[in-house]
Design a protein around this motif. Sequence first.
Motif, PDB file in Angstrom:
ATOM      1  N   LEU A 139     -40.418  19.865 -24.915  1.00 11.48           N
ATOM      2  CA  LEU A 139     -39.173  20.276 -24.296  1.00 11.48           C
ATOM      3  C   LEU A 139     -38.522  21.370 -25.133  1.00 11.48           C
ATOM      4  O   LEU A 139     -38.594  21.338 -26.369  1.00 11.48           O
ATOM      5  CB  LEU A 139     -38.219  19.092 -24.172  1.00 11.48           C
ATOM      6  CG  LEU A 139     -38.554  18.056 -23.102  1.00 11.48           C
ATOM      7  CD1 LEU A 139     -37.728  16.795 -23.306  1.00 11.48           C
ATOM      8  CD2 LEU A 139     -38.321  18.624 -21.711  1.00 11.48           C
ATOM      9  N   PRO A 140     -37.868  22.360 -24.514  1.00 11.73           N
ATOM     10  CA  PRO A 140     -37.194  23.407 -25.278  1.00 11.73           C
ATOM     11  C   PRO A 140     -36.171  22.822 -26.247  1.00 11.73           C
ATOM     12  O   PRO A 140     -35.398  21.933 -25.890  1.00 11.73           O
ATOM     13  CB  PRO A 140     -36.509  24.250 -24.189  1.00 11.73           C
ATOM     14  CG  PRO A 140     -37.320  24.011 -22.966  1.00 11.73           C
ATOM     15  CD  PRO A 140     -37.796  22.593 -23.064  1.00 11.73           C
ATOM     16  N   GLY A 141     -36.195  23.294 -27.482  1.00 10.40           N
ATOM     17  CA  GLY A 141     -35.271  22.819 -28.498  1.00 10.40           C
ATOM     18  C   GLY A 141     -35.741  21.605 -29.266  1.00 10.40           C
ATOM     19  O   GLY A 141     -35.157  21.235 -30.278  1.00 10.40           O
ATOM     20  N   ALA A 142     -36.808  20.968 -28.797  1.00 10.82           N
ATOM     21  CA  ALA A 142     -37.332  19.790 -29.496  1.00 10.82           C
ATOM     22  C   ALA A 142     -38.088  20.213 -30.751  1.00 10.82           C
ATOM     23  O   ALA A 142     -38.677  21.293 -30.812  1.00 10.82           O
ATOM     24  CB  ALA A 142     -38.248  19.001 -28.579  1.00 10.82           C
ATOM     25  N   ASP A 143     -38.070  19.349 -31.770  1.00  8.68           N
ATOM     26  CA  ASP A 143     -38.755  19.653 -33.023  1.00  8.68           C
ATOM     27  C   ASP A 143     -40.270  19.628 -32.859  1.00  8.68           C
ATOM     28  O   ASP A 143     -40.994  20.355 -33.523  1.00  8.68           O
ATOM     29  CB  ASP A 143     -38.341  18.653 -34.109  1.00  8.68           C
ATOM     30  CG  ASP A 143     -36.867  18.810 -34.500  1.00  8.68           C
ATOM     31  OD1 ASP A 143     -36.350  19.938 -34.353  1.00  8.68           O
ATOM     32  OD2 ASP A 143     -36.263  17.819 -34.925  1.00  8.68           O
ATOM     33  N   GLY A 144     -40.767  18.780 -31.997  1.00  9.29           N
ATOM     34  CA  GLY A 144     -42.209  18.678 -31.784  1.00  9.29           C
ATOM     35  C   GLY A 144     -42.502  18.298 -30.356  1.00  9.29           C
ATOM     36  O   GLY A 144     -41.606  18.151 -29.523  1.00  9.29           O
ATOM     37  N   SER A 145     -43.770  18.146 -30.065  1.00  9.45           N
ATOM     38  CA  SER A 145     -44.164  17.780 -28.710  1.00  9.45           C
ATOM     39  C   SER A 145     -44.159  16.267 -28.549  1.00  9.45           C
ATOM     40  O   SER A 145     -44.138  15.522 -29.528  1.00  9.45           O
ATOM     41  CB  SER A 145     -45.554  18.332 -28.391  1.00  9.45           C
ATOM     42  OG  SER A 145     -46.534  17.684 -29.175  1.00  9.45           O
ATOM     43  N   ASP A 146     -44.181  15.831 -27.293  1.00 12.24           N
ATOM     44  CA  ASP A 146     -44.298  14.423 -26.963  1.00 12.24           C
ATOM     45  C   ASP A 146     -45.634  14.266 -26.249  1.00 12.24           C
ATOM     46  O   ASP A 146     -45.715  14.503 -25.048  1.00 12.24           O
ATOM     47  CB  ASP A 146     -43.143  14.000 -26.062  1.00 12.24           C
ATOM     48  CG  ASP A 146     -43.258  12.558 -25.593  1.00 12.24           C
ATOM     49  OD1 ASP A 146     -44.097  11.819 -26.170  1.00 12.24           O
ATOM     50  OD2 ASP A 146     -42.531  12.172 -24.668  1.00 12.24           O
ATOM     51  N   PRO A 147     -46.690  13.909 -26.973  1.00 12.77           N
ATOM     52  CA  PRO A 147     -48.046  13.948 -26.398  1.00 12.77           C
ATOM     53  C   PRO A 147     -48.313  12.825 -25.398  1.00 12.77           C
ATOM     54  O   PRO A 147     -49.123  11.934 -25.636  1.00 12.77           O
ATOM     55  CB  PRO A 147     -48.944  13.844 -27.625  1.00 12.77           C
ATOM     56  CG  PRO A 147     -48.136  13.087 -28.619  1.00 12.77           C
ATOM     57  CD  PRO A 147     -46.705  13.503 -28.385  1.00 12.77           C
ATOM     58  N   PHE A 148     -47.632  12.891 -24.260  1.00 10.64           N
ATOM     59  CA  PHE A 148     -47.801  11.838 -23.259  1.00 10.64           C
ATOM     60  C   PHE A 148     -49.028  12.085 -22.382  1.00 10.64           C
ATOM     61  O   PHE A 148     -49.484  11.187 -21.684  1.00 10.64           O
ATOM     62  CB  PHE A 148     -46.546  11.703 -22.392  1.00 10.64           C
ATOM     63  CG  PHE A 148     -46.240  12.883 -21.510  1.00 10.64           C
ATOM     64  CD1 PHE A 148     -46.588  12.868 -20.165  1.00 10.64           C
ATOM     65  CD2 PHE A 148     -45.592  14.001 -22.015  1.00 10.64           C
ATOM     66  CE1 PHE A 148     -46.301  13.946 -19.346  1.00 10.64           C
ATOM     67  CE2 PHE A 148     -45.306  15.087 -21.207  1.00 10.64           C
ATOM     68  CZ  PHE A 148     -45.662  15.056 -19.872  1.00 10.64           C
ATOM     69  N   LEU A 149     -49.565  13.314 -22.400  1.00  6.47           N
ATOM     70  CA  LEU A 149     -50.766  13.625 -21.626  1.00  6.47           C
ATOM     71  C   LEU A 149     -52.027  13.576 -22.488  1.00  6.47           C
ATOM     72  O   LEU A 149     -53.036  13.004 -22.091  1.00  6.47           O
ATOM     73  CB  LEU A 149     -50.644  15.019 -20.993  1.00  6.47           C
ATOM     74  CG  LEU A 149     -49.540  15.220 -19.952  1.00  6.47           C
ATOM     75  CD1 LEU A 149     -49.432  16.692 -19.570  1.00  6.47           C
ATOM     76  CD2 LEU A 149     -49.804  14.363 -18.719  1.00  6.47           C
ATOM     77  N   TYR A 150     -51.967  14.196 -23.673  1.00  6.80           N
ATOM     78  CA  TYR A 150     -53.128  14.293 -24.560  1.00  6.80           C
ATOM     79  C   TYR A 150     -52.636  14.610 -25.970  1.00  6.80           C
ATOM     80  O   TYR A 150     -51.503  15.063 -26.170  1.00  6.80           O
ATOM     81  CB  TYR A 150     -54.086  15.406 -24.091  1.00  6.80           C
ATOM     82  CG  TYR A 150     -53.396  16.727 -23.828  1.00  6.80           C
ATOM     83  CD1 TYR A 150     -53.179  17.657 -24.852  1.00  6.80           C
ATOM     84  CD2 TYR A 150     -52.934  17.053 -22.557  1.00  6.80           C
ATOM     85  CE1 TYR A 150     -52.522  18.853 -24.622  1.00  6.80           C
ATOM     86  CE2 TYR A 150     -52.282  18.248 -22.316  1.00  6.80           C
ATOM     87  CZ  TYR A 150     -52.076  19.151 -23.342  1.00  6.80           C
ATOM     88  OH  TYR A 150     -51.416  20.325 -23.106  1.00  6.80           O
ATOM     89  N   ASP A 151     -53.494  14.380 -26.958  1.00  7.43           N
ATOM     90  CA  ASP A 151     -53.187  14.715 -28.348  1.00  7.43           C
ATOM     91  C   ASP A 151     -53.298  16.223 -28.527  1.00  7.43           C
ATOM     92  O   ASP A 151     -54.367  16.799 -28.328  1.00  7.43           O
ATOM     93  CB  ASP A 151     -54.155  13.992 -29.288  1.00  7.43           C
ATOM     94  CG  ASP A 151     -53.954  14.410 -30.745  1.00  7.43           C
ATOM     95  OD1 ASP A 151     -52.856  14.916 -31.077  1.00  7.43           O
ATOM     96  OD2 ASP A 151     -54.901  14.238 -31.543  1.00  7.43           O
TER      97      ASP A 151
END
Length: 353
Positions: A139-151
């Motif tokens: 998400l824009p502004g987030a520190d990192g990704s949220d790997p809910f689909l894949y690593d």
Amino acid sequence: MTSEAPDPLLLGQRVVAILETGLRTATYKLATLMALIEHCIENLPENPDDPLRVPLPELAHRVLRTYWRQVRPFDGHELRQSTQPRARILIATNELRDAAGRAGSVEIACLRAPTAYQKAIEDITLCLAQQPLHRLQKLPGADGSDPFLYDDGFLHDHVSRSTLRAHGDAIELRPGVAAGLARLAGLLKPALEIMWVEDVRRMNKFLDAEVPDVAGHLFGRERAALSAVREPFKDAFGPHCFYCAAHLPTNNPIDHVLPWSVVGIDGLSNLVLACARCNGDKSGALPAVGLVDRALRRDRIVLEEIASALQWPTQHERVVAAARGIYRGQPAGVPTWSGYRRRERLDVSFPSW
């Protein structure tokens, strides 16, 4: 992150939220998601809760196939699909089109110019890894990704080919994600196409409200091109509608048995002669399993002979894989189109494919 399979509806909501938040600077995220959905349909795991390995070169091939039509001039203009000065995927696509003599499909281009095709796949694979794949879950502004689909931990803006090879040139979808994306294809693909058209209109200032059918140029099928199979099919199978057996006039439609809006397969194994009445009534509806089974049981030697004469692939195995994925992902008993003004409940108990 747990290994519990996600709820398909929640999965779809998260995908759309990622895309709708922030300004998209290219259509690459949309292309990547469409390619992932298509791959899931055609490679659905036996157990819907299983993960699914997605080879990046295969994903690149699907992305290349999507842009193949789109790079053609529209109203005398080349459509921009990125706000960046160098649109790497479009450049790779155009280079292959030039090398293959403007072939009608990626499959034909691969046969005509195999070296150029391999270079295009390598270029697009690296671009996918460096751009949309590691940003798709952030998400824009987030520190990192949220790997809910894949690593995506090994992906970044400057990831190298050697790093990709060390990870098997693949990503692995989380448990249940493949089944969820396949089941949501009928909802997600139209939403992605709408976003895509909006982005292309925003990036190309000449596309004001008065310019018609941008969507048709980006995602429509070329009916004039499909007409090339009409006479060979009539010679081989007779001048009759595949669905109702009515005698056909000169310019009858060519129908996609598995709907174009779901999988977009133009191979001969997915095409049949149809009358205007059946073609219009069926539209984008899911056909009854018996109709797909009958289409797949046509004489493959005859289809291959037509394919050779027209330089048009049959894509039989792809149609079989797509049929498996589409029907196994459907809830039991959903209505399917079985003929003009006829519907029947889904039954997948008998087909051999």
